[in-house]
Structures are given as C-alpha cells and as structure tokens.
Design a protein around this motif. Structure first.
Motif, mmCIF file in Angstrom:
data_model
loop_
_atom_site.group_PDB
_atom_site.id
_atom_site.type_symbol
_atom_site.label_atom_id
_atom_site.label_comp_id
_atom_site.label_asym_id
_atom_site.label_seq_id
_atom_site.Cartn_x
_atom_site.Cartn_y
_atom_site.Cartn_z
ATOM 1 N N LEU A 21 0.828 -1.208 0.000
ATOM 2 C CA LEU A 21 0.000 0.000 0.000
ATOM 3 C C LEU A 21 0.862 1.258 0.000
ATOM 4 C CD1 LEU A 21 -2.834 -1.050 2.460
ATOM 5 C CD2 LEU A 21 -3.023 -0.680 -0.008
ATOM 6 N N ALA A 22 1.956 1.243 0.743
ATOM 7 C CA ALA A 22 2.839 2.407 0.807
ATOM 8 C C ALA A 22 3.514 2.674 -0.534
ATOM 9 C CB ALA A 22 3.891 2.211 1.896
ATOM 10 N N GLU A 23 3.743 1.614 -1.312
ATOM 11 C CA GLU A 23 4.416 1.757 -2.601
ATOM 12 C C GLU A 23 3.472 2.139 -3.730
ATOM 13 O OE1 GLU A 23 6.275 -2.065 -3.034
ATOM 14 O OE2 GLU A 23 7.887 -1.566 -1.634
ATOM 15 N N LYS A 24 2.156 1.977 -3.515
ATOM 16 C CA LYS A 24 1.178 2.248 -4.577
ATOM 17 C C LYS A 24 0.989 3.750 -4.741
ATOM 18 C CE LYS A 24 -2.930 1.109 -6.789
ATOM 19 N NZ LYS A 24 -3.136 0.179 -7.799
ATOM 20 N N ARG A 25 1.126 4.224 -5.950
ATOM 21 C CA ARG A 25 0.918 5.639 -6.247
ATOM 22 C C ARG A 25 -0.215 5.740 -7.265
ATOM 23 N NH1 ARG A 25 3.431 5.982 -2.251
ATOM 24 N NH2 ARG A 25 5.565 6.643 -1.996
ATOM 25 N N LEU A 26 -1.238 6.479 -6.883
ATOM 26 C CA LEU A 26 -2.373 6.687 -7.774
ATOM 27 C C LEU A 26 -2.269 8.056 -8.427
ATOM 28 C CD1 LEU A 26 -5.198 5.301 -5.482
ATOM 29 C CD2 LEU A 26 -4.376 4.282 -7.608
#
Length: 186
Positions: A21-26
């Motif tokens: 989740l911390a690595e996901k960039r939207l």
C-alpha cells in the motif's frame, strides 16, 4: 508493459500488505478539473464487471488502469478523469468489489486486509471503514476504498466476516486496526 498479477493475500502478511500500500501511487485525480467532455459509454455492474458500449471489458489490466482514474463527484456521480477530459461512467452499486479478506489477530487486535476485484489492497481502519446496510431484507456490506469510492463486500467475504463476528461475541461486529465496525445496518 504488462501489469503485474494481482496480489495473493494467502501468501502475504499484513506487513507485506502495508508495504504494498505504501508503494502504490495513484494519479492525482482530485487535482484534475478539465471541462466535462461527455459520456464514457462505460458501466460498472453490481458484480464489479466493467462494460464499454454494452460489452464486458475482458482485459483485467484495462479495468485496473481505468479504476485508477475513477473519481466520485460531489453530486454523487462518477467520472473517469484525466488532465484533459472528464467522462461520466455509470456505477450500478459500488465501483469495486472486495473479493478476498485476510485476517491477522483476533478481537480488538485483529487487522483485516481486503483484495478488490481490481487487484488493489485495502486495510480496514478508521479511514477505510466497513459499513453495513440492509437492502431487501439482506445485509449489504461496503468498504471505503478512497475519496468516496467504495467496494461492495462479496457475499463469501461477508460470510467470513460474519463468522469472525460470531466468534468474537456481542456486540456483533468486527475489529480491524483498532476500530470496531458494528454489523448492524446504519
């Protein structure tokens, strides 16, 4: 470039989920305000199937990509938005479906991670609340995903949550990340 396969919650710890989740960039869709351009001719069915011009979109990578530019408007409608255009999209119920849950801990120390039909991960907590409604005499649970977007919790996942709630005792509900989510319809 092909999209990576969706995560397998069975093989992930909650620490792995937190890292993903911390690595996901939207994309910053909340900052994009182009002129409304029309209708996307797309629809998201109650079961989470995405359609374009009446035909299901068969490529999961396309659905996952479109889901990243989905935004809920102040009037309750949904749009697909880019810096250059904003197109209406019909959403029959919720734009996502929570298709899998992983639980670590029990009672007040439990943490629940959900995998959505798009492959996204969400940990239920104060910012990503579970809520329960009643429709036609049946419970309908939802998980807040982001910025007013929710996931309908699939029936098998709801049954898993109900089993957890029954095992925990009264009041009926589940804990996740320090927050209690009552299973009574609001």
């Amino acid at each position: 470039m092909p999209m990576p396969p969706p995560p397998d919650l069975d093989t992930m710890s909650l620490a792995d989920v937190a890292k993903a989740l911390a690595e996901k960039r939207l994309p910053p869709v909340e900052n994009w305000h182009p002129t409304h351009c029309g209708d996307s001719e797309m629809r998201i069915a109650r079961d989470g199937t995405w359609f374009h011009q009446g035909s299901p979109i068969g490529r999961p990578a396309m659905v996952a990509l479109f889901s990243t530019i989905l935004r809920r408007e102040a009037d309750g409608g949904y749009v697909l938005v880019t810096p250059g255009e904003k197109l209406d999209i019909v959403v029959e119920d919720a734009p996502f479906v929570a298709v899998e849950v992983k639980s670590e801990g029990a009672g007040r120390t439990r943490e629940l991670a959900f995998r959505l039909n798009t492959g996204d991960l969400v940990v239920a907590d104060a910012a990503h609340a579970l809520r329960f409604e009643e429709h036609d005499g049946e419970p309908r649970p939802y998980l807040h995903v982001r910025a007013g977007l929710e996931a309908l919790v699939a029936r098998p996942v709801f049954y898993e949550l109900a089993d957890m709630a029954l095992a925990d005792g009264e009041p009926l509900g589940v804990w996740s990340a320090g927050t209690f989510f009552p299973m009574a319809a609001a």
